[in-house]
Write a protein that holds these residues in place. Structure first.
Motif, mmCIF file in Angstrom:
data_model
loop_
_atom_site.group_PDB
_atom_site.id
_atom_site.type_symbol
_atom_site.label_atom_id
_atom_site.label_comp_id
_atom_site.label_asym_id
_atom_site.label_seq_id
_atom_site.Cartn_x
_atom_site.Cartn_y
_atom_site.Cartn_z
ATOM 1 N N ASN A 58 0.860 -1.172 0.000
ATOM 2 C CA ASN A 58 0.000 0.000 0.000
ATOM 3 C C ASN A 58 0.905 1.233 0.000
ATOM 4 O O ASN A 58 1.760 1.370 0.881
ATOM 5 C CB ASN A 58 -0.903 -0.007 1.239
ATOM 6 C CG ASN A 58 -2.000 1.017 1.144
ATOM 7 O OD1 ASN A 58 -1.799 2.125 0.675
ATOM 8 N ND2 ASN A 58 -3.177 0.628 1.611
ATOM 9 N N THR A 59 0.733 2.091 -0.988
ATOM 10 C CA THR A 59 1.574 3.288 -1.110
ATOM 11 C C THR A 59 0.759 4.574 -1.000
ATOM 12 O O THR A 59 1.246 5.636 -1.356
ATOM 13 C CB THR A 59 2.327 3.285 -2.461
ATOM 14 O OG1 THR A 59 1.360 3.208 -3.512
ATOM 15 C CG2 THR A 59 3.295 2.119 -2.562
ATOM 16 N N ASP A 60 -0.460 4.476 -0.494
ATOM 17 C CA ASP A 60 -1.337 5.638 -0.365
ATOM 18 C C ASP A 60 -0.746 6.646 0.626
ATOM 19 O O ASP A 60 -0.678 6.382 1.830
ATOM 20 C CB ASP A 60 -2.722 5.171 0.098
ATOM 21 C CG ASP A 60 -3.745 6.288 0.187
ATOM 22 O OD1 ASP A 60 -3.368 7.438 0.514
ATOM 23 O OD2 ASP A 60 -4.922 6.001 -0.055
ATOM 24 N N GLU A 116 3.814 -3.075 3.622
ATOM 25 C CA GLU A 116 3.909 -4.373 2.958
ATOM 26 C C GLU A 116 3.392 -5.455 3.899
ATOM 27 O O GLU A 116 3.808 -5.529 5.052
ATOM 28 C CB GLU A 116 5.350 -4.683 2.554
ATOM 29 C CG GLU A 116 5.464 -5.970 1.756
ATOM 30 C CD GLU A 116 6.854 -6.203 1.222
ATOM 31 O OE1 GLU A 116 7.236 -5.563 0.224
ATOM 32 O OE2 GLU A 116 7.583 -7.009 1.831
ATOM 33 N N SER A 117 2.488 -6.269 3.380
ATOM 34 C CA SER A 117 1.863 -7.308 4.180
ATOM 35 C C SER A 117 2.089 -8.667 3.533
ATOM 36 O O SER A 117 1.951 -8.823 2.323
ATOM 37 C CB SER A 117 0.368 -7.017 4.278
ATOM 38 O OG SER A 117 -0.246 -7.900 5.170
ATOM 39 N N ASN A 118 2.462 -9.643 4.377
ATOM 40 C CA ASN A 118 2.570 -11.029 3.919
ATOM 41 C C ASN A 118 1.631 -11.877 4.778
ATOM 42 O O ASN A 118 0.785 -11.346 5.476
ATOM 43 C CB ASN A 118 4.022 -11.515 3.963
ATOM 44 C CG ASN A 118 4.613 -11.474 5.362
ATOM 45 O OD1 ASN A 118 3.909 -11.600 6.359
ATOM 46 N ND2 ASN A 118 5.920 -11.287 5.452
ATOM 47 N N VAL A 159 -2.140 -3.517 -3.228
ATOM 48 C CA VAL A 159 -1.823 -4.058 -4.545
ATOM 49 C C VAL A 159 -1.032 -5.343 -4.356
ATOM 50 O O VAL A 159 -0.074 -5.390 -3.576
ATOM 51 C CB VAL A 159 -0.980 -3.046 -5.365
ATOM 52 C CG1 VAL A 159 -0.584 -3.624 -6.704
ATOM 53 C CG2 VAL A 159 -1.747 -1.746 -5.540
ATOM 54 N N ARG A 160 -1.441 -6.379 -5.057
ATOM 55 C CA ARG A 160 -0.758 -7.680 -4.995
ATOM 56 C C ARG A 160 0.537 -7.597 -5.798
ATOM 57 O O ARG A 160 0.528 -7.165 -6.947
ATOM 58 C CB ARG A 160 -1.681 -8.749 -5.565
ATOM 59 C CG ARG A 160 -1.194 -10.143 -5.429
ATOM 60 C CD ARG A 160 -2.293 -11.081 -5.909
ATOM 61 N NE ARG A 160 -1.854 -12.450 -5.719
ATOM 62 C CZ ARG A 160 -1.748 -13.333 -6.698
ATOM 63 N NH1 ARG A 160 -2.065 -13.007 -7.923
ATOM 64 N NH2 ARG A 160 -1.351 -14.544 -6.441
#
Length: 90
Positions: free
Chosen positions: A10-12, A49-51, A83-84
């Protein structure tokens, strides 16, 4: 391809700015110090960043590359804007 090769980013800038206010300058500075990272200066270089396991606040350092600054377990995360991304070279 393994599921571990996929993360969500996510870059919002609005979301990240709000999150940084919640984290606070002192906590961010402490996390950077623990990881021996310079204090980040540009909002546009932050991203989430999420994993499968957790979500990190990350920063693109111009000379050092991408680094995880801290885990975001205790903070509210946005629902939208993710975003994936398929990671390269894993």
């Amino acid at each position: 391809m393994h599921i571990s090769d996929i993360v969500y980013r996510n870059t919002d800038k609005f979301v990240i700015e709000k999150l940084l206010q919640e984290i606070g300058r002192h906590t961010l500075a402490k996390e950077c110090e623990l990881k021996r990272l310079p204090f980040p200066k540009r909002i546009r270089l932050f991203y989430l960043e999420s994993n499968d396991d957790c979500t990190f606040l990350k920063y693109r350092y111009p000379r050092m590359g991408e680094r995880a600054i801290m885990k975001l377990d205790r903070y509210g995360l946005p629902e939208g804007g993710w975003v994936r991304v398929k990671l390269q070279g894993r």
